[in-house]
Design an enzyme around this catalytic site. Structure first.
Site, PDB file in Angstrom:
ATOM      1  N   ASP A   1       7.513  87.509  89.058  1.00  0.00           N
ATOM      2  CA  ASP A   1       7.857  88.162  87.798  1.00  0.00           C
ATOM      3  C   ASP A   1       7.719  87.102  86.704  1.00  0.00           C
ATOM      4  O   ASP A   1       8.656  86.342  86.476  1.00  0.00           O
ATOM      5  CB  ASP A   1       9.282  88.714  87.890  1.00  0.00           C
ATOM      6  CG  ASP A   1       9.781  89.326  86.606  1.00  0.00           C
ATOM      7  OD1 ASP A   1       8.983  89.532  85.679  1.00  0.00           O
ATOM      8  OD2 ASP A   1      10.996  89.586  86.526  1.00  0.00           O
TER       9      ASP A   1
ATOM     10  N   GLU B   1       9.817  86.316  77.795  1.00  0.00           N
ATOM     11  CA  GLU B   1      10.192  87.697  78.122  1.00  0.00           C
ATOM     12  C   GLU B   1      11.569  87.743  78.760  1.00  0.00           C
ATOM     13  O   GLU B   1      12.349  88.666  78.508  1.00  0.00           O
ATOM     14  CB  GLU B   1       9.138  88.310  79.047  1.00  0.00           C
ATOM     15  CG  GLU B   1       9.293  89.816  79.278  1.00  0.00           C
ATOM     16  CD  GLU B   1      10.139  90.174  80.501  1.00  0.00           C
ATOM     17  OE1 GLU B   1      10.347  91.377  80.740  1.00  0.00           O
ATOM     18  OE2 GLU B   1      10.606  89.249  81.214  1.00  0.00           O
ATOM     19  N   GLU B   2      11.872  86.756  79.602  1.00  0.00           N
ATOM     20  CA  GLU B   2      13.102  86.777  80.383  1.00  0.00           C
ATOM     21  C   GLU B   2      14.357  86.535  79.546  1.00  0.00           C
ATOM     22  O   GLU B   2      15.473  86.686  80.044  1.00  0.00           O
ATOM     23  CB  GLU B   2      13.033  85.739  81.513  1.00  0.00           C
ATOM     24  CG  GLU B   2      11.929  85.981  82.538  1.00  0.00           C
ATOM     25  CD  GLU B   2      12.158  87.219  83.400  1.00  0.00           C
ATOM     26  OE1 GLU B   2      13.202  87.882  83.222  1.00  0.00           O
ATOM     27  OE2 GLU B   2      11.306  87.519  84.240  1.00  0.00           O
TER      28      GLU B   2
END
Length: 379
Positions: free
Chosen positions: A198, A230-231
């Site tokens: 991911d 994104e995280e």
């Protein structure tokens, strides 16, 4: 050492069913092994950009936070294909007097995934290896035996005797930290074990789709975008979408499987090795229904098995793509991943290959007429 002892040692250290990796497997290995926590995606960017350059029609550009924007074509609708480069990680918070490191976690970690794990600190003098400690079973209380130890109680041991020795290794507050989990092809199964799927698996889909579409006629402008951070809040997806101004947004992500031990049916119905997936819902975005229908039709026409899922507690860049340019129809397509947001995840090669097939087939259908129809909400 006796010959029989040497043979026994070799059998222990040589992977069973070892096969010669192909170009795609080598790419996946390189992307998975690269360190790239939020805000420190340099190593991943250094892989993505050279891979993209042979297949662009205009110079590669970057947004102000470091996302990579690679364009193919200059006419027709603007299609943004998005994958994020960052992975779960952390940064050094402080160095204690006795040489241990406290860590600020970056991304959605489970506390139980942090104990007794190996880490790499990206220090000023190069990588520094360490391990989060664990309470010794011989001294803990009966209550602690089944307890989850909070992240704030954990420290990284890098072998330093004191703060000065840690600093001499090139470690200082703010240094990025990533899991130490090397890529491994699992026993000839075409399942790949590694960190950061991911969304390194999405990055690889991006590159392979880009390679194919470079030699295919299409009536649109394709923007292959590798985003950052994104995280920690979908930040690169927001800034990159502001730069691209897409007519259609396609996010490529690592999905959630429900086929491992202990999973409950309502968590996920997706299985490893059963094909790529499509989110019908997650807690950050609801996809465009016409785009969902188009993906289903495209998958059927390309003979690609398609899994659909609804996942709570999940966010992805499609949520930011959806809110840009006055509103953009989006979809989140996922390659199934077992054990996301942990040191070791597993992906399946067939799922990956079929996802590339699906993405390419979808992009070939997105001409102006189709995009106009998807964007039309006239009653």
């Amino acid at each position: 050492m006796k010959p029989t002892q040497l043979l026994a040692l070799l059998l222990l250290t040589t992977p069973a069913f070892a096969q010669t990796p192909d170009r795609t497997e080598l790419l996946l290995e390189k992307l998975s092994n690269a360190p790239g926590p939020p805000g420190a995606e340099e190593a991943v960017r250094a892989i993505m950009v050279p891979e993209m350059k042979p297949f662009v029609t205009t110079p590669i550009t970057y947004d102000g936070v470091g996302s990579v924007i690679a364009q193919q074509g200059s006419g027709g609708p603007r299609i943004m294909i998005d994958a994020h480069m960052d992975e779960l990680g952390g940064m050094v918070r402080r160095i204690t007097a006795n040489g241990f490191l406290s860590m600020q976690m970056l991304g959605g970690w489970l506390d139980q995934a942090l104990v007794d794990q190996r880490w790499i600190i990206i220090g000023s003098k190069g990588p520094v290896h360490g391990v989060t400690g664990i309470r010794d079973v011989h001294v803990i209380t009966s209550g602690e035996r089944t307890a989850v130890f909070s992240r704030d109680s954990l420290y990284i041991d890098i072998g330093a005797k004191n703060g000065a020795e840690a600093a001499a290794m090139g470690v200082s507050p703010g240094d990025p930290v990533v899991p130490d989990s090397p890529f491994l092809a699992l026993n000839g199964t075409k399942n790949y074990l590694g960190k950061g799927w991911d969304d390194r698996i999405g990055c690889a889909v991006l590159l392979e789709a880009m390679r194919r579409t470079a030699s295919m006629p299409h009536l649109n402008s394709l923007f292959y975008v590798a985003t950052v951070q994104e995280e920690v809040g979908l930040r690169g997806g927001r800034t990159a979408a502001q730069a691209v101004k897409p007519d259609i947004g396609i996010a490529i992500e690592g999905g959630i499987t429900g086929d491992a031990g202990g999973a409950r049916p309502e968590e996920s119905q997706v299985k490893l090795g059963a094909g790529p997936g499509m989110f019908l819902y997650d807690s950050s975005a609801i996809p465009n229904r016409k785009l969902v229908a188009l993906v289903r039709k495209t998958a059927a026409g390309a003979n690609v098995p398609l899994q659909a899922d609804l996942v709570q507690g999940y966010g992805d860049d499609s949520a930011e793509l959806q809110t840009t340019n006055g509103g953009t129809p989006t979809i989140n397509l996922v390659v199934p991943v077992r054990y996301t947001h942990a040191h070791n995840g597993i992906v399946n090669r067939q799922d990956f290959d079929q996802m590339v097939d699906l993405v390419v087939a979808l992009l070939m259908q997105l001409d102006q007429k189709t995009v106009t129809a998807v964007r039309d909400f006239t009653p």
